[in-house]
Design a protein around this motif. Structure first.
Motif, PDB file in Angstrom:
ATOM      1  N   GLY A   1     -34.969  40.717  -2.678  1.00 34.39           N
ATOM      2  CA  GLY A   1     -36.009  39.753  -2.342  1.00 34.39           C
ATOM      3  C   GLY A   1     -37.357  40.334  -1.978  1.00 34.39           C
ATOM      4  N   GLY A   2     -37.346  41.359  -1.127  1.00 37.17           N
ATOM      5  CA  GLY A   2     -38.590  41.921  -0.613  1.00 37.17           C
ATOM      6  C   GLY A   2     -38.725  41.643   0.878  1.00 37.17           C
ATOM      7  N   GLY A   3     -39.533  42.452   1.552  1.00 36.27           N
ATOM      8  CA  GLY A   3     -39.661  42.364   2.999  1.00 36.27           C
ATOM      9  C   GLY A   3     -40.786  41.455   3.457  1.00 36.27           C
ATOM     10  N   ILE A   4     -41.266  41.726   4.661  1.00 36.29           N
ATOM     11  CA  ILE A   4     -42.265  40.866   5.305  1.00 36.29           C
ATOM     12  C   ILE A   4     -43.597  41.613   5.349  1.00 36.29           C
ATOM     13  CG2 ILE A   4     -42.839  39.531   7.368  1.00 36.29           C
ATOM     14  CD1 ILE A   4     -39.822  39.730   8.110  1.00 36.29           C
TER      15      ILE A   4
ATOM     16  N   CYS B   1     -42.154  33.024  -0.848  1.00 35.94           N
ATOM     17  CA  CYS B   1     -42.589  33.869  -1.965  1.00 35.94           C
ATOM     18  C   CYS B   1     -41.420  34.261  -2.855  1.00 35.94           C
ATOM     19  CB  CYS B   1     -43.270  35.136  -1.442  1.00 35.94           C
ATOM     20  SG  CYS B   1     -44.926  34.882  -0.780  1.00 35.94           S
ATOM     21  N   VAL B   2     -40.278  34.544  -2.245  1.00 38.21           N
ATOM     22  CA  VAL B   2     -39.090  34.892  -3.027  1.00 38.21           C
ATOM     23  C   VAL B   2     -38.689  33.722  -3.914  1.00 38.21           C
ATOM     24  CG1 VAL B   2     -36.647  35.506  -2.923  1.00 38.21           C
ATOM     25  CG2 VAL B   2     -38.264  36.562  -1.331  1.00 38.21           C
ATOM     26  N   ALA B   3     -38.618  32.538  -3.338  1.00 36.75           N
ATOM     27  CA  ALA B   3     -38.234  31.354  -4.112  1.00 36.75           C
ATOM     28  C   ALA B   3     -39.212  31.092  -5.253  1.00 36.75           C
ATOM     29  CB  ALA B   3     -38.148  30.137  -3.195  1.00 36.75           C
ATOM     30  N   GLU B   4     -40.495  31.223  -4.962  1.00 36.75           N
ATOM     31  CA  GLU B   4     -41.510  30.982  -5.994  1.00 36.75           C
ATOM     32  C   GLU B   4     -41.459  32.052  -7.082  1.00 36.75           C
ATOM     33  OE1 GLU B   4     -45.087  30.862  -3.715  1.00 36.75           O
ATOM     34  OE2 GLU B   4     -44.849  28.737  -3.159  1.00 36.75           O
ATOM     35  N   GLY B   5     -41.211  33.294  -6.677  1.00 39.64           N
ATOM     36  CA  GLY B   5     -41.125  34.367  -7.654  1.00 39.64           C
ATOM     37  C   GLY B   5     -39.974  34.168  -8.623  1.00 39.64           C
ATOM     38  N   ILE B   6     -38.821  33.788  -8.093  1.00 40.67           N
ATOM     39  CA  ILE B   6     -37.665  33.522  -8.955  1.00 40.67           C
ATOM     40  C   ILE B   6     -37.971  32.377  -9.912  1.00 40.67           C
ATOM     41  CG2 ILE B   6     -35.279  32.688  -8.957  1.00 40.67           C
ATOM     42  CD1 ILE B   6     -34.942  34.216  -6.279  1.00 40.67           C
ATOM     43  N   GLU B   7     -38.577  31.326  -9.377  1.00 48.53           N
ATOM     44  CA  GLU B   7     -38.911  30.171 -10.219  1.00 48.53           C
ATOM     45  C   GLU B   7     -39.805  30.577 -11.389  1.00 48.53           C
ATOM     46  OE1 GLU B   7     -40.679  25.621  -9.681  1.00 48.53           O
ATOM     47  OE2 GLU B   7     -41.109  27.150  -8.164  1.00 48.53           O
ATOM     48  N   GLN B   8     -40.741  31.454 -11.134  1.00 51.93           N
ATOM     49  CA  GLN B   8     -41.654  31.871 -12.202  1.00 51.93           C
ATOM     50  C   GLN B   8     -40.990  32.793 -13.221  1.00 51.93           C
ATOM     51  OE1 GLN B   8     -45.866  32.732 -10.912  1.00 51.93           O
ATOM     52  NE2 GLN B   8     -45.016  32.346  -8.881  1.00 51.93           N
ATOM     53  N   LEU B   9     -39.961  33.512 -12.807  1.00 50.67           N
ATOM     54  CA  LEU B   9     -39.298  34.450 -13.712  1.00 50.67           C
ATOM     55  C   LEU B   9     -38.227  33.809 -14.588  1.00 50.67           C
ATOM     56  CD1 LEU B   9     -38.725  37.693 -11.613  1.00 50.67           C
ATOM     57  CD2 LEU B   9     -40.465  37.265 -13.359  1.00 50.67           C
ATOM     58  N   VAL B  10     -37.639  32.715 -14.142  1.00 45.32           N
ATOM     59  CA  VAL B  10     -36.484  32.144 -14.848  1.00 45.32           C
ATOM     60  C   VAL B  10     -36.761  31.873 -16.323  1.00 45.32           C
ATOM     61  CG1 VAL B  10     -34.985  30.113 -15.007  1.00 45.32           C
ATOM     62  CG2 VAL B  10     -35.298  31.263 -12.819  1.00 45.32           C
TER      63      VAL B  10
ATOM     64  N   VAL C   1     -30.836  37.519   3.495  1.00 46.22           N
ATOM     65  CA  VAL C   1     -29.890  38.358   4.240  1.00 46.22           C
ATOM     66  C   VAL C   1     -28.476  37.787   4.321  1.00 46.22           C
ATOM     67  CG1 VAL C   1     -31.715  39.425   5.617  1.00 46.22           C
ATOM     68  CG2 VAL C   1     -30.606  37.346   6.451  1.00 46.22           C
ATOM     69  N   THR C   2     -28.237  36.633   3.732  1.00 42.88           N
ATOM     70  CA  THR C   2     -26.881  36.076   3.715  1.00 42.88           C
ATOM     71  C   THR C   2     -26.564  35.534   2.329  1.00 42.88           C
ATOM     72  OG1 THR C   2     -27.515  33.816   4.346  1.00 42.88           O
ATOM     73  CG2 THR C   2     -27.045  35.364   6.143  1.00 42.88           C
ATOM     74  N   LEU C   3     -25.278  35.471   2.034  1.00 43.03           N
ATOM     75  CA  LEU C   3     -24.858  34.893   0.767  1.00 43.03           C
ATOM     76  C   LEU C   3     -25.208  33.409   0.721  1.00 43.03           C
ATOM     77  CD1 LEU C   3     -23.530  35.411  -1.928  1.00 43.03           C
ATOM     78  CD2 LEU C   3     -21.293  35.064  -0.841  1.00 43.03           C
ATOM     79  N   ALA C   4     -25.223  32.743   1.862  1.00 42.76           N
ATOM     80  CA  ALA C   4     -25.626  31.334   1.901  1.00 42.76           C
ATOM     81  C   ALA C   4     -27.062  31.165   1.426  1.00 42.76           C
ATOM     82  CB  ALA C   4     -25.461  30.770   3.308  1.00 42.76           C
ATOM     83  N   GLN C   5     -27.968  32.038   1.869  1.00 42.71           N
ATOM     84  CA  GLN C   5     -29.349  31.979   1.400  1.00 42.71           C
ATOM     85  C   GLN C   5     -29.434  32.196  -0.103  1.00 42.71           C
ATOM     86  OE1 GLN C   5     -30.953  34.872   4.506  1.00 42.71           O
ATOM     87  NE2 GLN C   5     -32.799  33.757   3.912  1.00 42.71           N
ATOM     88  N   ALA C   6     -28.703  33.194  -0.589  1.00 39.42           N
ATOM     89  CA  ALA C   6     -28.716  33.477  -2.029  1.00 39.42           C
ATOM     90  C   ALA C   6     -28.173  32.303  -2.820  1.00 39.42           C
ATOM     91  CB  ALA C   6     -27.915  34.740  -2.318  1.00 39.42           C
ATOM     92  N   ASN C   7     -27.098  31.694  -2.328  1.00 41.48           N
ATOM     93  CA  ASN C   7     -26.548  30.518  -2.998  1.00 41.48           C
ATOM     94  C   ASN C   7     -27.553  29.374  -3.032  1.00 41.48           C
ATOM     95  OD1 ASN C   7     -23.986  31.351  -3.851  1.00 41.48           O
ATOM     96  ND2 ASN C   7     -23.017  30.854  -1.892  1.00 41.48           N
ATOM     97  N   ASP C   8     -28.254  29.185  -1.930  1.00 40.76           N
ATOM     98  CA  ASP C   8     -29.252  28.108  -1.875  1.00 40.76           C
ATOM     99  C   ASP C   8     -30.378  28.351  -2.885  1.00 40.76           C
ATOM    100  OD1 ASP C   8     -27.928  26.649   0.031  1.00 40.76           O
ATOM    101  OD2 ASP C   8     -29.108  27.393   1.723  1.00 40.76           O
ATOM    102  N   LEU C   9     -30.794  29.598  -3.027  1.00 39.13           N
ATOM    103  CA  LEU C   9     -31.844  29.916  -3.994  1.00 39.13           C
ATOM    104  C   LEU C   9     -31.355  29.717  -5.427  1.00 39.13           C
ATOM    105  CD1 LEU C   9     -33.253  33.157  -2.335  1.00 39.13           C
ATOM    106  CD2 LEU C   9     -34.583  31.075  -2.790  1.00 39.13           C
TER     107      LEU C   9
ATOM    108  N   GLU D   1     -28.465  31.221 -15.706  1.00 35.62           N
ATOM    109  CA  GLU D   1     -29.855  31.610 -15.461  1.00 35.62           C
ATOM    110  C   GLU D   1     -29.989  32.446 -14.194  1.00 35.62           C
ATOM    111  OE1 GLU D   1     -32.017  27.654 -17.437  1.00 35.62           O
ATOM    112  OE2 GLU D   1     -31.741  27.809 -15.265  1.00 35.62           O
ATOM    113  N   VAL D   2     -29.453  31.920 -13.097  1.00 37.54           N
ATOM    114  CA  VAL D   2     -29.585  32.573 -11.793  1.00 37.54           C
ATOM    115  C   VAL D   2     -28.251  32.522 -11.059  1.00 37.54           C
ATOM    116  CG1 VAL D   2     -30.804  32.611  -9.578  1.00 37.54           C
ATOM    117  CG2 VAL D   2     -32.006  31.864 -11.646  1.00 37.54           C
ATOM    118  N   GLY D   3     -27.876  33.653 -10.483  1.00 35.81           N
ATOM    119  CA  GLY D   3     -26.652  33.706  -9.700  1.00 35.81           C
ATOM    120  C   GLY D   3     -26.810  34.660  -8.539  1.00 35.81           C
ATOM    121  N   VAL D   4     -25.690  35.144  -8.022  1.00 36.65           N
ATOM    122  CA  VAL D   4     -25.702  36.008  -6.840  1.00 36.65           C
ATOM    123  C   VAL D   4     -24.913  37.280  -7.117  1.00 36.65           C
ATOM    124  CG1 VAL D   4     -25.930  34.040  -5.289  1.00 36.65           C
ATOM    125  CG2 VAL D   4     -23.649  34.945  -5.810  1.00 36.65           C
TER     126      VAL D   4
END
Length: 273
Positions: free
Chosen positions: A106-109, A120-129, A156-164, A172-175
């Protein structure tokens, strides 16, 4: 308890044999009978994309994934665009090397705003898909341990990754489930089951006690406290039957002869996975 009986899913992540270049890693896998390899972009760059592809193809190895894309949060729009462009190059490289998955960190702060960084992580993924889809490359979001949140990943959690990932199709996108990063999570097994067909990768090592080093503290499977076989069986039950990728950052292991490391990996893989 059921254990693996063959090496058909075993994968060497290049990080585990850090001193080897790509040619040496490929040749080591062939000698050891390891059918999969996980590639790092810096190792690919040493030889070049076309040469790397030829090496892997000639050896008959399969590429589990390429590492790493992501690192989306930045302090400026210009830098964010540069990183998106770099991610697009990574997608092109993954496609060229026939790696189905580009692993995203994802990247840091960058500016003390963790909520903004996660946005920013969510938006970056959206633009790359769309770009990744056009190349037939899946994006695998890898959550990292919370101790890496400031510098490496605010996911930092699998729950966050699943939500994204849930906003997109599983193709397209997984974990990516890395035991070093998620073993501690009380919600882990529930989240593995939720991830199901979105699980795109499985990385293994061990958490050694006492913990020795922020970056180089991963242990060989069986040397630590992680319930490796329990996690593997949970992924099996969720439907994941892909490669099991050994990814170990540890100076003592890096200093050993690569062939000896691969021999130990094979023993521990059968014993603990």
């Amino acid at each position: 308890m059921e254990q693996l009986e063959s090496f058909e899913r075993l994968c060497l992540n290049q990080a585990t044999t850090q001193r080897w270049n790509l040619r040496e890693a490929v040749e080591g896998c062939v000698r050891a009978g390891i059918p999969w390899i996980g590639l790092w972009r810096n190792k690919i760059a040493e030889i070049g994309l076309k040469g790397s592809r030829q090496l892997v193809r000639d050896a008959g190895l399969r590429v589990s994934s390429m590492i790493a894309g992501g690192y989306f949060p930045t302090v400026s729009a210009a830098e964010r665009q540069k990183r998106l462009d770099e991610n697009r190059r990574a997608i092109e490289e993954a496609a060229e090397l026939e790696a189905e998955v580009l692993v995203l960190v994802g990247g840091g702060i960058p500016d003390r705003d963790i909520d903004c960084a996660r946005k920013c992580v969510a938006e970056g993924i959206e633009q790359l898909v769309p770009y990744a889809k056009s190349y037939g490359v899946k994006l695998g979001i890898e959550p990292l341990h919370p101790m890496y949140a400031a510098e490496r990943s605010v996911v930092v959690t699998l729950a966050q990754a699943n939500d994204l990932a849930k906003s997109y199709r599983p193709d397209e996108v997984g974990v990516v489930v890395d035991v070093f990063h998620v073993w501690w999570d009380p919600d882990l097994y529930h989240q593995i089951a939720l991830a199901g067909e979105r699980i795109l990768g499985f990385h293994v090592s061990d958490w050694v006690v006492p913990f020795s080093h922020f970056l180089l503290g991963r242990g060989m499977m069986g040397d630590g406290v992680i319930e490796l076989r329990r996690i593997r069986k949970a992924l099996d039950a969720a439907g994941y039957q892909g490669p099991i990728e050994v990814e170990i950052f540890n100076q003592a292991i890096w200093d050993q002869p690569g062939d000896e490391v691969l021999a130990v990996i094979k023993e521990r893989y059968l014993e603990h996975l």
